[in-house]
Design a protein around this motif. Structure first.
Motif, PDB file in Angstrom:
ATOM      1  N   ILE A  81       0.818  -1.205   0.000  1.00 57.81           N
ATOM      2  CA  ILE A  81       0.000   0.000   0.000  1.00 57.81           C
ATOM      3  C   ILE A  81       0.854   1.260   0.000  1.00 57.81           C
ATOM      4  N   GLU A  82       2.060   1.188   0.621  1.00 58.79           N
ATOM      5  CA  GLU A  82       2.934   2.361   0.628  1.00 58.79           C
ATOM      6  C   GLU A  82       3.311   2.777  -0.797  1.00 58.79           C
ATOM      7  N   GLU A  98       2.902  -6.412 -13.049  1.00 58.73           N
ATOM      8  CA  GLU A  98       2.544  -7.537 -12.192  1.00 58.73           C
ATOM      9  C   GLU A  98       1.497  -7.095 -11.168  1.00 58.73           C
ATOM     10  N   ALA A  99       0.429  -6.494 -11.674  1.00 60.08           N
ATOM     11  CA  ALA A  99      -0.606  -5.933 -10.810  1.00 60.08           C
ATOM     12  C   ALA A  99      -1.239  -6.977  -9.904  1.00 60.08           C
ATOM     13  N   GLU A 100      -1.164  -8.248 -10.319  1.00 56.70           N
ATOM     14  CA  GLU A 100      -1.743  -9.312  -9.484  1.00 56.70           C
ATOM     15  C   GLU A 100      -1.020  -9.474  -8.152  1.00 56.70           C
ATOM     16  N   ARG A 101       0.165  -8.859  -8.023  1.00 55.65           N
ATOM     17  CA  ARG A 101       0.941  -8.982  -6.796  1.00 55.65           C
ATOM     18  C   ARG A 101       0.605  -7.900  -5.758  1.00 55.65           C
ATOM     19  N   MET A 102      -0.403  -7.088  -6.026  1.00 59.76           N
ATOM     20  CA  MET A 102      -0.848  -6.139  -5.010  1.00 59.76           C
ATOM     21  C   MET A 102      -1.453  -6.888  -3.830  1.00 59.76           C
ATOM     22  N   ASN A 103      -1.076  -6.488  -2.616  1.00 61.37           N
ATOM     23  CA  ASN A 103      -1.754  -7.084  -1.468  1.00 61.37           C
ATOM     24  C   ASN A 103      -3.138  -6.443  -1.337  1.00 61.37           C
ATOM     25  N   GLU A 104      -3.922  -6.939  -0.398  1.00 64.19           N
ATOM     26  CA  GLU A 104      -5.322  -6.503  -0.304  1.00 64.19           C
ATOM     27  C   GLU A 104      -5.435  -5.002  -0.070  1.00 64.19           C
ATOM     28  N   ALA A 105      -4.611  -4.478   0.833  1.00 65.61           N
ATOM     29  CA  ALA A 105      -4.686  -3.053   1.141  1.00 65.61           C
ATOM     30  C   ALA A 105      -4.320  -2.206  -0.076  1.00 65.61           C
ATOM     31  N   ALA A 106      -3.281  -2.635  -0.811  1.00 64.44           N
ATOM     32  CA  ALA A 106      -2.862  -1.900  -2.001  1.00 64.44           C
ATOM     33  C   ALA A 106      -3.949  -1.926  -3.074  1.00 64.44           C
ATOM     34  N   ALA A 107      -4.554  -3.090  -3.271  1.00 61.49           N
ATOM     35  CA  ALA A 107      -5.599  -3.225  -4.287  1.00 61.49           C
ATOM     36  C   ALA A 107      -6.802  -2.346  -3.961  1.00 61.49           C
ATOM     37  N   SER A 163      -6.817   0.354  -2.174  1.00 60.47           N
ATOM     38  CA  SER A 163      -6.427   1.753  -2.326  1.00 60.47           C
ATOM     39  C   SER A 163      -6.422   2.163  -3.794  1.00 60.47           C
ATOM     40  N   LEU A 164      -5.910   1.279  -4.653  1.00 60.38           N
ATOM     41  CA  LEU A 164      -5.910   1.569  -6.091  1.00 60.38           C
ATOM     42  C   LEU A 164      -7.335   1.674  -6.617  1.00 60.38           C
ATOM     43  N   LEU A 165      -8.220   0.823  -6.114  1.00 61.61           N
ATOM     44  CA  LEU A 165      -9.605   0.829  -6.578  1.00 61.61           C
ATOM     45  C   LEU A 165     -10.238   2.206  -6.404  1.00 61.61           C
ATOM     46  N   LYS A 166      -9.975   2.835  -5.266  1.00 60.56           N
ATOM     47  CA  LYS A 166     -10.546   4.168  -5.024  1.00 60.56           C
ATOM     48  C   LYS A 166     -10.044   5.173  -6.052  1.00 60.56           C
TER      49      LYS A 166
END
Length: 335
Positions: free
Chosen positions: A98-99, A124-133, A135-138
Motif C-alpha cells: 500500500i505504501e 505484475e498488478a496481481e501482486r498487489m496485497n489486499e490493502a494496495a488493491a 487503495s488503487l480501486l478508489k
C-alpha cells in the motif's frame, strides 16, 4: 527504454487497436494488459505511454521519438511517467504494498510538467496485497486529473473483480515460435539454441532469454534427472534434495517446478502419440519415453496435481525447505 511499436515482437492486432484508439481520442483512463509472462505486455504499455505523453501529437498513435518527452522516456527520466513494480524483502515473495500505491497516488495527483497528462504503469498488478488493491480501486473510481493507468498482469483472475471492471481489458497471447527464434538470433544466440529455446519457452520471449542468460537449460536437465531417479530415492536423498533446493532463491525454485510441470505434460502427450511434434522438450523425447513404463497416466496426473499445488504455494511467503520436504515425501508415496 524502448518506446517504438516496431521494436515489439508480435501482437500486431493489439498494437493497431491501441494506436487507433489513441489517434481517435478514444483511449480509456485505465487499461488492463493481460497475458502470459514474458511476451512483451510491459513493452506495449511503455510504447503506449510514450505515445500518450509525446509532445508532437503525430495523430498516428505513436511516439515521434525526437521531442523532449520522447527523449525523456528513452532515458527513463520522464517526470510525468510513473511505474509501480513489486518488491521483495529478503526471501519473501514479491509484493506491491500500500505504501507504493500511496506514493504513486501522490505523484499522479501532481500537475504534469512536461506533457499534457500523466501515465502510471503498474507491472505484475496481481501482486498487489489486499490493502494496495483496495487503495488503487478508489483511485480508479475517482481519477484525479489527466492520468492514464496501465495495469499489466499475467494473472487477471487474481485481481479484484471491481478493479477489472474499471479497466478496459486487452488480452495478449503467446508469441509464435518462428518469430521468437528470429528475435533470439537477433540477440546473437546461435540458430540451433534459438530454435530449442523458442520451443521450450512456450511462446514467452522473456522466458527464452532468461533461460539462455541464467543457465535455465541446466535446471531443465536437473528436473528430468529428478524424474529418472525418483523411484530409487531414499529418505536420505529426500532430505538432501529438500535442503539443496529449499536453499535456492524462490524464483529459481519456481522455474525448476515449471520445467517439472512441462516434463510431466510431455509424458502425457507421448502416451497419446509417441511421435507427436507438440513436445516442449523435443530433444529429450527418448529419455521421456523411457520413463513411461514406470509412470502410469494416473500417477502422472497425481504428480501434476502436487506440482501445481506447490507452484501456487510459492506465490506466498512459505518456508521453502519445509515445502520441499513435504512435496518430496508425498510424491514418493505415489505409485
Amino acid at each position: 527504454m524502448e518506446i517504438s511499436w516496431d521494436k515489439i515482437i508480435g501482437h500486431a492486432e493489439q498494437k493497431q487497436q491501441l494506436q487507433t484508439m489513441l489517434a481517435e481520442g478514444r483511449l480509456p483512463h485505465a487499461l488492463l494488459l493481460a497475458g502470459p509472462d514474458g511476451i512483451g505486455k510491459k513493452m506495449v504499455g511503455r510504447a503506449l505511454a510514450a505515445a500518450i505523453l509525446c509532445g508532437e501529437h503525430t495523430g498516428k498513435g505513436a511516439a515521434c521519438g525526437h521531442c523532449a518527452s520522447c527523449q525523456a522516456m528513452w532515458l527513463e527520466s520522464h517526470p510525468d511517467y510513473y511505474e509501480v513494480l513489486p518488491e521483495s524483502r529478503g526471501k519473501a515473495a514479491k509484493v506491491i504494498r500500500i505504501e507504493q500505491i500511496r506514493e504513486m497516488q501522490t505523484e499522479a495527483s501532481r500537475y504534469p510538467t512536461l506533457s499534457a497528462g500523466r501515465v502510471v504503469l503498474i507491472d505484475e498488478a496481481e501482486r498487489m496485497n489486499e490493502a494496495a488493491a483496495n487503495s488503487l480501486l478508489k483511485t480508479l473510481e475517482e481519477p484525479a486529473g489527466q492520468v492514464t493507468f496501465l495495469l499489466v498482469t499475467s494473472a487477471r483472475s487474481s485481481l479484484l473483480d471491481t478493479i477489472v471492471s474499471r479497466c478496459m481489458p486487452m488480452a495478449f497471447g503467446m508469441l509464435p515460435s518462428e518469430e521468437m527464434a528470429q528475435a533470439l538470433k537477433g540477440r546473437g544466440i546461435p540458430e540451433a539454441a534459438a530454435a530449442e529455446l523458442a520451443a521450450l519457452a512456450d511462446g514467452s520471449l522473456g522466458r527464452a532469454v532468461t533461460l539462455y542468460e541464467n543457465g535455465g537449460l541446466e535446471l531443465r536437465d536437473d528436473a528430468l534427472a529428478f524424474l529418472e531417479q525418483l523411484d530409487d530415492m531414499g529418505l536420505e536423498q529426500v532430505w538432501q534434495q529438500a535442503k539443496t533446493k529449499g536453499a535456492w532463491e524462490r524464483e529459481k525454485l519456481a522455474e525448476w517446478f515449471l520445467y517439472l510441470n512441462m516434463m510431466l505434460r510431455d509424458m502425457l502427450v507421448l502416451y497419446e502419440d509417441g511421435a507427436s511434434p507438440l513436445l516442449y522438450h523435443q530433444d529429450s523425447r527418448q529419455r521421456l519415453a523411457g520413463l513411461l513404463p514406470r509412470f502410469t497416466e494416473p500417477r502422472i496426473f497425481a504428480l501434476l496435481a502436487l506440482v501445481r499445488d506447490l507452484q501456487r504455494r510459492l506465490q506466498a511467503n512459505v518456508n521453502l525447505p519445509l515445502q520441499m520436504e513435504g512435496f518430496l515425501l508425498r510424491i514418493r508415496d505415489l505409485t
